[in-house]
Design a protein around this motif. Sequence first.
Motif, PDB file in Angstrom:
ATOM      1  N   CYS A  13       0.842  -1.196   0.000  1.00 39.77           N
ATOM      2  CA  CYS A  13       0.000   0.000   0.000  1.00 39.77           C
ATOM      3  C   CYS A  13       0.876   1.243   0.000  1.00 39.77           C
ATOM      4  O   CYS A  13       2.028   1.213   0.435  1.00 39.77           O
ATOM      5  CB  CYS A  13      -0.943   0.009   1.205  1.00 39.77           C
ATOM      6  SG  CYS A  13      -0.130  -0.290   2.788  1.00 39.77           S
TER       7      CYS A  13
ATOM      8  N   PRO B 298      -7.433   0.232  -6.716  1.00 40.09           N
ATOM      9  CA  PRO B 298      -7.737   1.638  -6.425  1.00 40.09           C
ATOM     10  C   PRO B 298      -7.850   1.919  -4.931  1.00 40.09           C
ATOM     11  O   PRO B 298      -7.924   1.002  -4.106  1.00 40.09           O
ATOM     12  CB  PRO B 298      -9.077   1.855  -7.133  1.00 40.09           C
ATOM     13  CG  PRO B 298      -9.710   0.494  -7.123  1.00 40.09           C
ATOM     14  CD  PRO B 298      -8.578  -0.476  -7.304  1.00 40.09           C
ATOM     15  N   ILE B 299      -7.920   3.198  -4.594  1.00 40.94           N
ATOM     16  CA  ILE B 299      -7.930   3.636  -3.202  1.00 40.94           C
ATOM     17  C   ILE B 299      -9.140   3.117  -2.437  1.00 40.94           C
ATOM     18  O   ILE B 299      -9.075   2.875  -1.226  1.00 40.94           O
ATOM     19  CB  ILE B 299      -7.877   5.184  -3.126  1.00 40.94           C
ATOM     20  CG1 ILE B 299      -7.645   5.655  -1.690  1.00 40.94           C
ATOM     21  CG2 ILE B 299      -9.140   5.796  -3.715  1.00 40.94           C
ATOM     22  CD1 ILE B 299      -6.316   5.281  -1.120  1.00 40.94           C
ATOM     23  N   ASP B 300     -10.276   2.917  -3.111  1.00 42.43           N
ATOM     24  CA  ASP B 300     -11.495   2.488  -2.425  1.00 42.43           C
ATOM     25  C   ASP B 300     -11.690   0.968  -2.454  1.00 42.43           C
ATOM     26  O   ASP B 300     -12.788   0.476  -2.176  1.00 42.43           O
ATOM     27  CB  ASP B 300     -12.717   3.178  -3.031  1.00 42.43           C
ATOM     28  CG  ASP B 300     -12.903   2.861  -4.513  1.00 42.43           C
ATOM     29  OD1 ASP B 300     -12.022   2.196  -5.110  1.00 42.43           O
ATOM     30  OD2 ASP B 300     -13.925   3.296  -5.091  1.00 42.43           O
TER      31      ASP B 300
ATOM     32  N   ARG C 197      -8.254   3.904   5.859  1.00 44.88           N
ATOM     33  CA  ARG C 197      -9.448   3.955   5.009  1.00 44.88           C
ATOM     34  C   ARG C 197     -10.704   4.196   5.846  1.00 44.88           C
ATOM     35  O   ARG C 197     -11.625   4.888   5.395  1.00 44.88           O
ATOM     36  CB  ARG C 197      -9.593   2.656   4.210  1.00 44.88           C
ATOM     37  CG  ARG C 197      -8.573   2.488   3.112  1.00 44.88           C
ATOM     38  CD  ARG C 197      -8.473   3.714   2.225  1.00 44.88           C
ATOM     39  NE  ARG C 197      -9.775   4.103   1.666  1.00 44.88           N
ATOM     40  CZ  ARG C 197     -10.049   5.327   1.215  1.00 44.88           C
ATOM     41  NH1 ARG C 197      -9.148   6.291   1.283  1.00 44.88           N
ATOM     42  NH2 ARG C 197     -11.241   5.596   0.702  1.00 44.88           N
TER      43      ARG C 197
ATOM     44  N   ASP D   8     -13.073  -0.334   0.827  1.00 43.32           N
ATOM     45  CA  ASP D   8     -14.089   0.471   1.508  1.00 43.32           C
ATOM     46  C   ASP D   8     -15.384  -0.299   1.742  1.00 43.32           C
ATOM     47  O   ASP D   8     -15.977  -0.237   2.828  1.00 43.32           O
ATOM     48  CB  ASP D   8     -14.380   1.743   0.708  1.00 43.32           C
ATOM     49  CG  ASP D   8     -13.231   2.738   0.763  1.00 43.32           C
ATOM     50  OD1 ASP D   8     -12.183   2.405   1.354  1.00 43.32           O
ATOM     51  OD2 ASP D   8     -13.379   3.841   0.206  1.00 43.32           O
TER      52      ASP D   8
ATOM     53  N   TRP E 275       4.957   9.069   3.617  1.00 38.41           N
ATOM     54  CA  TRP E 275       3.591   8.542   3.515  1.00 38.41           C
ATOM     55  C   TRP E 275       3.161   7.862   4.804  1.00 38.41           C
ATOM     56  O   TRP E 275       2.024   8.033   5.261  1.00 38.41           O
ATOM     57  CB  TRP E 275       3.495   7.558   2.349  1.00 38.41           C
ATOM     58  CG  TRP E 275       2.129   6.968   2.213  1.00 38.41           C
ATOM     59  CD1 TRP E 275       1.006   7.582   1.738  1.00 38.41           C
ATOM     60  CD2 TRP E 275       1.732   5.648   2.597  1.00 38.41           C
ATOM     61  NE1 TRP E 275      -0.067   6.720   1.788  1.00 38.41           N
ATOM     62  CE2 TRP E 275       0.352   5.531   2.313  1.00 38.41           C
ATOM     63  CE3 TRP E 275       2.409   4.561   3.140  1.00 38.41           C
ATOM     64  CZ2 TRP E 275      -0.357   4.363   2.561  1.00 38.41           C
ATOM     65  CZ3 TRP E 275       1.710   3.391   3.390  1.00 38.41           C
ATOM     66  CH2 TRP E 275       0.335   3.302   3.098  1.00 38.41           C
TER      67      TRP E 275
ATOM     68  N   PRO F  98      -2.693   3.044  -5.212  1.00 37.29           N
ATOM     69  CA  PRO F  98      -2.768   3.101  -3.745  1.00 37.29           C
ATOM     70  C   PRO F  98      -2.587   1.743  -3.079  1.00 37.29           C
ATOM     71  O   PRO F  98      -2.054   1.654  -1.978  1.00 37.29           O
ATOM     72  CB  PRO F  98      -4.169   3.660  -3.485  1.00 37.29           C
ATOM     73  CG  PRO F  98      -4.526   4.391  -4.736  1.00 37.29           C
ATOM     74  CD  PRO F  98      -3.901   3.603  -5.845  1.00 37.29           C
TER      75      PRO F  98
END
Length: 243
Positions: free
Chosen positions: A38, A170-172, A215, A175, A52, A157
């Motif tokens: 990540c 992806p970042i989500d 997240r 989620d 980061w 990500p």
Amino acid sequence: MKVLHVVPDDSASESLREAVRLASRRQEVLSFNDDLSCGPIAWGTPRERAAWRSYIHAPILEEDLTTFWHRVETADERLVIWFGRHSASELAFFLALADRLGDRPYDIVEVSQPDGAVGLVPTERLAALIETARPITPEEATDAGRLWQRLRAQNAPFRIVTPVGLASAPIDHFDSAILEQAAKVWLSAARVIGSTMAHNCEPYLQAGDTILLARLVALVEEGELLADGDPWDMRTCRVRLPD
């Protein structure tokens, strides 16, 4: 020839040090303290990673990462790299090492199911696995290095395990899994994160609590979750779904 075992994290290093002792060997174990599955990897520098990690409230020292890479790249011992292909963080660790080491010869120990990750293997079994170390083939090393270079170019990500290896995400990506473990009633953030990890560990170990917490905080900021307390402190904060 002296041996340097290189493992993906501190938990794995503690277990392997005990396994080395049980096997009556005097060999050094070196651990990596970052999770390359990540966050940014485009530059591939300790400074990029340390910045980061500070951003997601999980700081590591740039100097520690610099020391690790210098130790590996200048080692005159026989290198033995330990990792599991079912763990996103461990597979990313191996690919990054393969890219760094280039055509230098080294050995590997691959941890298979049901454990899936070095840190999950019982000490006695680790001691037996020491004997399974084998030289990596030039083709394996080249393929691993090229894959890591491709992932760095994508700089996504997340990097997740798939049936054909590590892939960008992806970042989500996680989620919906986090939201599925939340409810209309208040639950501790730690419980939501723990449940998310438990429901997403088969057949691959995809994400640790640190990045899932980041997240969860993002979901609070976006209004997808409500928080009672500081969401960065998952031990004291409670979260729930909006009405």
